[in-house]
Scaffold this active site. Structure first.
Site, PDB file in Angstrom:
ATOM      1  N   GLU A   1       0.865  -1.176   0.000  1.00 11.67           N
ATOM      2  CA  GLU A   1       0.000   0.000   0.000  1.00 11.67           C
ATOM      3  C   GLU A   1       0.907   1.233   0.000  1.00 11.67           C
ATOM      4  O   GLU A   1       2.017   1.177   0.551  1.00 11.67           O
ATOM      5  CB  GLU A   1      -0.825  -0.067   1.296  1.00 11.67           C
TER       6      GLU A   1
ATOM      7  N   ASN B   1     -12.392  -2.199   1.116  1.00  9.47           N
ATOM      8  CA  ASN B   1     -11.500  -2.643   2.195  1.00  9.47           C
ATOM      9  C   ASN B   1     -11.999  -2.095   3.533  1.00  9.47           C
ATOM     10  O   ASN B   1     -12.303  -0.894   3.628  1.00  9.47           O
ATOM     11  CB  ASN B   1     -10.080  -2.108   1.939  1.00  9.47           C
ATOM     12  N   GLU B   2     -12.071  -2.934   4.517  1.00  4.21           N
ATOM     13  CA  GLU B   2     -12.461  -2.513   5.881  1.00  4.21           C
ATOM     14  C   GLU B   2     -13.600  -1.493   5.829  1.00  4.21           C
ATOM     15  O   GLU B   2     -13.501  -0.392   6.375  1.00  4.21           O
ATOM     16  CB  GLU B   2     -11.246  -1.981   6.655  1.00  4.21           C
TER      17      GLU B   2
ATOM     18  N   TYR C   1      -4.969  -8.537  13.003  1.00  2.00           N
ATOM     19  CA  TYR C   1      -3.574  -8.253  13.368  1.00  2.00           C
ATOM     20  C   TYR C   1      -3.300  -8.761  14.772  1.00  2.00           C
ATOM     21  O   TYR C   1      -4.196  -8.761  15.634  1.00  2.00           O
ATOM     22  CB  TYR C   1      -3.299  -6.742  13.306  1.00  2.00           C
TER      23      TYR C   1
ATOM     24  N   GLU D   1      -5.321  -9.535   5.383  1.00  2.00           N
ATOM     25  CA  GLU D   1      -4.382  -8.716   6.178  1.00  2.00           C
ATOM     26  C   GLU D   1      -4.155  -9.426   7.500  1.00  2.00           C
ATOM     27  O   GLU D   1      -5.102  -9.670   8.254  1.00  2.00           O
ATOM     28  CB  GLU D   1      -4.943  -7.304   6.443  1.00  2.00           C
TER      29      GLU D   1
ATOM     30  N   GLN E   1       2.985  -5.760   5.881  1.00  2.00           N
ATOM     31  CA  GLN E   1       2.988  -5.547   4.452  1.00  2.00           C
ATOM     32  C   GLN E   1       4.381  -5.894   3.932  1.00  2.00           C
ATOM     33  O   GLN E   1       5.303  -6.084   4.718  1.00  2.00           O
ATOM     34  CB  GLN E   1       2.646  -4.118   4.125  1.00  2.00           C
TER      35      GLN E   1
HETATM   36  O1  AHR Z   1      -1.908  -2.560   6.961  1.00  4.16           O
HETATM   37  C1  AHR Z   1      -2.181  -1.329   7.551  1.00  4.16           C
HETATM   38  C2  AHR Z   1      -3.654  -1.009   7.597  1.00  4.16           C
HETATM   39  O2  AHR Z   1      -4.301  -1.854   8.487  1.00  4.16           O
HETATM   40  C3  AHR Z   1      -4.437  -1.172   6.311  1.00  4.16           C
HETATM   41  O3  AHR Z   1      -4.328  -0.076   5.487  1.00  4.16           O
HETATM   42  C4  AHR Z   1      -5.832  -1.315   6.806  1.00  4.16           C
HETATM   43  O4  AHR Z   1      -6.652  -2.053   5.925  1.00  4.16           O
HETATM   44  C5  AHR Z   1      -5.668  -1.963   8.167  1.00  4.16           C
HETATM   45  O5  AHR Z   1      -6.410  -1.343   9.130  1.00  4.16           O
END
Ligand code: AHR
Length: 514
Positions: free
Chosen positions: A47, A194-195, A262, A317, A366
């Site tokens: 990104e 996305n999200e 995450y 992600e 990423q």
């Molecule tokens: O990877 C960082 C961010 O985390 C991404 O842009 C988003 O989709 C997520 O919240």
């Protein structure tokens, strides 16, 4: 056989207590392989965030750093060496503020914008559709493009797909040709937002589901190109979002549903990437194991509407998220990467492998200089992180048949909490070679493992490798780039069909048998 393995394990446990050694048994059920481990589980994500693209992998055509189309050759070569299966772009949160037409045509006349998602920096759009799609061709990887639902129109999304994939005569194919590309690109994966529960529009589950139905209708197949559409799924444990989305759409409208999760100790106090004690290690490890629960919970919801598991769960992600390195821009999410990250990456990939029936795509976040990156760059220098070496080690599982495993092991315990001491997955590749990946998460105890393979006769250890280090917070630095890497492993012996392995503490081992 299971009974025999359990008895053997009980015996080994008694021996363990007597000798203060840790022992374990694993049975690989080579006669029960049913599902293919999609190579797309080993996907990546990039990104315009911090130095992921600009001054990261993209240095521009005029840079002194050797490059192809502006992308560093050292990173291209390394990505090819791990057989990168797909690359997601342009976001992330950025995707829902990105207007693709700003990123085509002569670079000097491309519109500049403010990247409000990440640090408020100026985005000059010099890395746009052509640069991304050409890079994917160089890498021989599938592009995974994420469209803008949050602030974009249906028309804009429809035209983007037409621009990238339409052969023959059409307004967008004409525009693409005017910008120097005659033939369309192949585009397999397309994410519709996305999200969208957060940075992608703060929508409710029902509102997004209705929008998804509409937007995806205009994501068309041109010529031979076949697009697999991915709906924007839930955050972590939000099964309500999954339920509403699955109920409100059907298998014809979605190839997959995304899940973002995450591994964060505490959003208010994320902790350092390199300075942590054993308890902080344990907490991150415990959270990494939680991915298994999460997949089971979401799969159960998906099973209600899609019992045949036609829709993929795309964990597009995932990764460890710490405080940024001291002195760096907080909006750039730059963090180091240690043996701890290699261990949790391997545990997570084992979980994905073992859920091959439902998880058919995943993208670590990423790829360069951001979160759990595979590469860190500093000017001309580039280092491979411990996480890179896990992707290198685990590439043997790409498109191989998952072999279910029975594992009997001790627990790794700390402060009255515990996790399994070993994380394991196994597969058989197209050449009949059986691969087993084992993580010993215990930071101090060696484990003596006995492993048998049911259903086939194995007679030879073809290859075995290990990743470990003297401490959990060992990392590769620009001054010392080769501290952690994949090394040849000597402590795997096969005799009379039984594999015995001495697994070092805090290590990841992959063994290949024939
Ligand atoms: O990877 C960082 C961010 O985390 C991404 O842009 C988003 O989709 C997520 O919240």
């Amino acid at each position: 056989m299971k009974k025999r393995a359990t008895l053997l394990f009980l015996f080994l446990c008694l021996m363990s207590i007597a000798s203060a050694q840790n022992r374990a048994t694993v049975t690989i059920n080579a006669d029960k392989g049913q599902y293919e481990i999609s190579r797309h589980i080993y996907g990546h994500f990039s990104e315009p965030l911090g130095h992921c693209i600009y001054d990261g992998r993209f240095v521009g055509e005029n840079s002194n750093i050797p490059n192809t189309g502006g992308v560093r050759n050292d990173i291209i070569d390394a990505l090819k060496s791990i057989k990168i299966p797909n690359l997601r772009w342009p976001g992330g949160c950025f995707a829902d503020e990105y207007h693709w037409m700003d990123g085509i045509g002569p670079k000097e006349s491309r519109k500049k914008m403010v990247n409000t998602s990440w640090g408020g920096v100026v985005e000059d759009n010099s890395f746009g559709t052509h640069e991304f799609m050409n890079l994917c061709e160089v890498l021989e990887t599938e592009p995974y493009v994420c469209g803008n639902v949050g602030s974009g129109t249906v028309e804009e999304m429809a035209k983007w797909v037409e621009y990238m994939t339409m052969d023959g005569e059409s307004p967008m194919a004409k525009l693409r040709r005017e910008n120097g590309r005659d033939k369309p690109w192949k585009l397999q994966f397309f994410g519709v937002g996305n999200e969208n529960w957060g940075c992608g529009g703060s929508m409710t589950a029902q509102y997004y589901t209705d929008l998804y139905r509409r937007y995806q209708t205009f994501v068309k197949n041109y010529g031979d190109n076949r697009i697999l559409k991915i709906a924007g799924g839930p955050s972590s444990g939000d099964t309500h979002w999954m339920d509403v989305l699955m109920k409100g759409t059907d298998n014809g409208q979605r190839w997959g549903v995304s899940l973002h999760h995450y591994t964060v100790a505490d959003w208010g106090k994320k902790g350092s990437a390199t300075e942590f004690d054993e308890w902080e290690y344990f907490k991150i490890l415990h959270l990494a194991y939680y991915m298994d629960e999460l997949i089971k919970e979401h799969s159960a919801v998906m099973d209600k509407y899609d019992p045949e598991k036609k829709t993929a769960l795309a964990v597009d992600e995932w990764g460890n998220w710490y405080e940024v390195e001291p002195g760096t821009n907080p909006g750039f999410l730059y963090q180091q990467n240690t043996l701890r990250d290699a261990i949790t990456a391997a545990v997570t990939l084992n979980i994905f492998n073992n859920h091959a029936d439902r998880v058919r795509m995943a993208n670590i976040a990423q790829i360069v200089n951001v979160l759990q990156a595979l590469f860190l760059t500093e000017g001309e220098k580039m280092i491979l992180t411990p996480t890179f070496h896990i992707f290198d080690m685990y590439k043997v599982h790409h498109d191989a048949t998952l072999l279910p495993v029975d594992v009997n092991c001790m627990k790794y315990e700390l402060n009255h909490s515990q996790v399994e001491q070993l994380s394991v997955s196994s597969s058989r590749d197209k050449n009949g070679v059986i691969h087993i990946s084992i993580v010993n998460v215990d930071p101090t105890k060696t484990v003596d493992l006995s492993c048998v393979v049911n259903g086939v006769k194995v007679s030879k250890v073809v290859e075995s490798s290990v990743i470990t280090a003297s401490t959990l917070n060992t990392y590769n630095s620009f001054d010392n780039p080769g501290v952690i890497k994949k090394e040849s492993f000597k402590d795997a012996k096969l005799k009379g069909g039984e594999l015995t392995v001495t697994l070092p503490a805090k290590s990841i081992v992959t063994i290949s048998l024939r």
